[in-house]
Design a protein around this motif. Structure first.
Motif, PDB file in Angstrom:
ATOM      1  N   GLY A 152       0.787  -1.198   0.000  1.00 13.77           N
ATOM      2  CA  GLY A 152       0.000   0.000   0.000  1.00 13.77           C
ATOM      3  C   GLY A 152       0.833   1.268   0.000  1.00 13.77           C
ATOM      4  O   GLY A 152       0.286   2.356   0.038  1.00 13.77           O
ATOM      5  N   VAL A 153       2.159   1.163  -0.034  1.00 16.09           N
ATOM      6  CA  VAL A 153       3.019   2.342  -0.021  1.00 16.09           C
ATOM      7  C   VAL A 153       3.475   2.623  -1.446  1.00 16.09           C
ATOM      8  O   VAL A 153       3.930   1.722  -2.151  1.00 16.09           O
ATOM      9  N   ASN A 154       3.352   3.873  -1.876  1.00 12.25           N
ATOM     10  CA  ASN A 154       3.794   4.266  -3.199  1.00 12.25           C
ATOM     11  C   ASN A 154       5.303   4.524  -3.144  1.00 12.25           C
ATOM     12  O   ASN A 154       5.757   5.568  -2.674  1.00 12.25           O
ATOM     13  N   LEU A 155       6.088   3.558  -3.615  1.00 12.17           N
ATOM     14  CA  LEU A 155       7.540   3.659  -3.518  1.00 12.17           C
ATOM     15  C   LEU A 155       8.116   4.732  -4.437  1.00 12.17           C
ATOM     16  O   LEU A 155       9.119   5.358  -4.111  1.00 12.17           O
ATOM     17  N   THR A 156       7.470   4.974  -5.575  1.00  9.36           N
ATOM     18  CA  THR A 156       7.944   6.027  -6.484  1.00  9.36           C
ATOM     19  C   THR A 156       7.822   7.395  -5.818  1.00  9.36           C
ATOM     20  O   THR A 156       8.755   8.201  -5.864  1.00  9.36           O
ATOM     21  N   ALA A 157       6.696   7.647  -5.175  1.00  9.35           N
ATOM     22  CA  ALA A 157       6.501   8.921  -4.474  1.00  9.35           C
ATOM     23  C   ALA A 157       7.466   9.045  -3.302  1.00  9.35           C
ATOM     24  O   ALA A 157       8.022  10.116  -3.048  1.00  9.35           O
ATOM     25  N   ALA A 158       7.681   7.950  -2.583  1.00 12.11           N
ATOM     26  CA  ALA A 158       8.615   7.970  -1.451  1.00 12.11           C
ATOM     27  C   ALA A 158      10.032   8.267  -1.924  1.00 12.11           C
ATOM     28  O   ALA A 158      10.773   8.999  -1.271  1.00 12.11           O
ATOM     29  N   ARG A 159      10.394   7.730  -3.071  1.00 11.80           N
ATOM     30  CA  ARG A 159      11.729   7.977  -3.610  1.00 11.80           C
ATOM     31  C   ARG A 159      11.885   9.425  -4.042  1.00 11.80           C
ATOM     32  O   ARG A 159      12.926  10.048  -3.821  1.00 11.80           O
ATOM     33  N   GLU A 160      10.846   9.992  -4.658  1.00 12.91           N
ATOM     34  CA  GLU A 160      10.904  11.375  -5.131  1.00 12.91           C
ATOM     35  C   GLU A 160      10.986  12.377  -3.995  1.00 12.91           C
ATOM     36  O   GLU A 160      11.621  13.423  -4.127  1.00 12.91           O
ATOM     37  N   CYS A 161      10.343  12.074  -2.865  1.00 11.25           N
ATOM     38  CA  CYS A 161      10.400  13.026  -1.749  1.00 11.25           C
ATOM     39  C   CYS A 161      11.524  12.702  -0.763  1.00 11.25           C
ATOM     40  O   CYS A 161      11.596  13.302   0.311  1.00 11.25           O
ATOM     41  N   GLY A 162      12.419  11.788  -1.114  1.00 12.34           N
ATOM     42  CA  GLY A 162      13.600  11.536  -0.305  1.00 12.34           C
ATOM     43  C   GLY A 162      13.406  10.588   0.861  1.00 12.34           C
ATOM     44  O   GLY A 162      14.279  10.485   1.716  1.00 12.34           O
ATOM     45  N   GLN A 163      12.295   9.864   0.913  1.00 14.20           N
ATOM     46  CA  GLN A 163      12.067   8.902   1.992  1.00 14.20           C
ATOM     47  C   GLN A 163      12.606   7.527   1.662  1.00 14.20           C
ATOM     48  O   GLN A 163      12.617   6.652   2.517  1.00 14.20           O
TER      49      GLN A 163
END
Length: 198
Positions: A1-12
């Motif tokens: 359920g976690v969007n890994l692409t978004a997490a990568r883009e925001c530095g998480q």
């Protein structure tokens, strides 16, 4: 359920794609540092560049950013390092240094995947598996059914947890669940309590 692409883009999320990076290491100049430099060296036991990649990933991107709080290092899969010619001791040393950087210094966690064929023929893999098992607080073992194929139960998950601060008699515990893999999820149930049986 976690969007890994978004997490990568925001530095998480910091991600090292091993397959793509392994090709890149052969086309870079020799002097350029690379996390998978051991693939190119004659002495294939040096995982220090990979450890340095982990250390750098834990640092804040800029001076104004807060440091990582409770980071999680996911390594999928340590058995591949053995397949690439590294020894189990070198891989265990790498994990030890990562544990210091992630668990003790940053109060985070490490999650690793190691394959266990169970046949006892791969001595290096057995050393790695036993070494990691002794260092771990929680072990999840996904395995097939001892009885063989079943249409309604695909395997079982054994969970073993250790609490080092407790006396030996009270410190280890285990649970066993069976599971069925569905299209987009997995169903877990107590051993012998498959919906098909009930």
């Amino acid at each position: 359920g976690v969007n890994l692409t978004a997490a990568r883009e925001c530095g998480q999320l910091v991600f090292l794609e091993g397959l793509k990076s392994s090709v890149d290491v052969f086309f870079r100049a020799q002097a350029e540092p690379h996390p998978l430099q051991f693939l190119r060296e004659a002495d294939a036991g040096n995982l220090q560049p990979l450890y340095e990649f982990v250390r750098e990933a834990l640092k804040p991107v800029d001076d104004g950013q807060a440091a990582w709080r409770c980071p999680v290092l996911l390594v999928d899969d340590l058995s591949v390092l053995l397949s690439l010619g590294l020894g189990a001791v070198a891989v265990l040393d790498f994990i030890h240094y990562c544990r210091v950087a992630v668990c003790w210094e940053r109060k985070g966690n490490i999650v690793t995947l190691v394959h266990d064929s169970g046949d006892g023929e791969d001595e290096e893999n057995d050393i790695l598996l036993n070494g990691l098992s002794h260092q771990s607080h929680l072990i999840l073992r996904a395995e097939g059914l001892a009885t063989g194929f079943c249409r309604d139960v695909h395997g079982q998950l054994r969970i073993l947890w250790r609490t080092p601060s407790q006396p030996t008699a009270q410190r280890d515990g285990s649970l066993t669940y069976q599971y069925k893999i569905q299209d987009k999820s997995v169903s877990f149930f107590a051993k012998g309590m498959s919906p098909a049986v009930l």
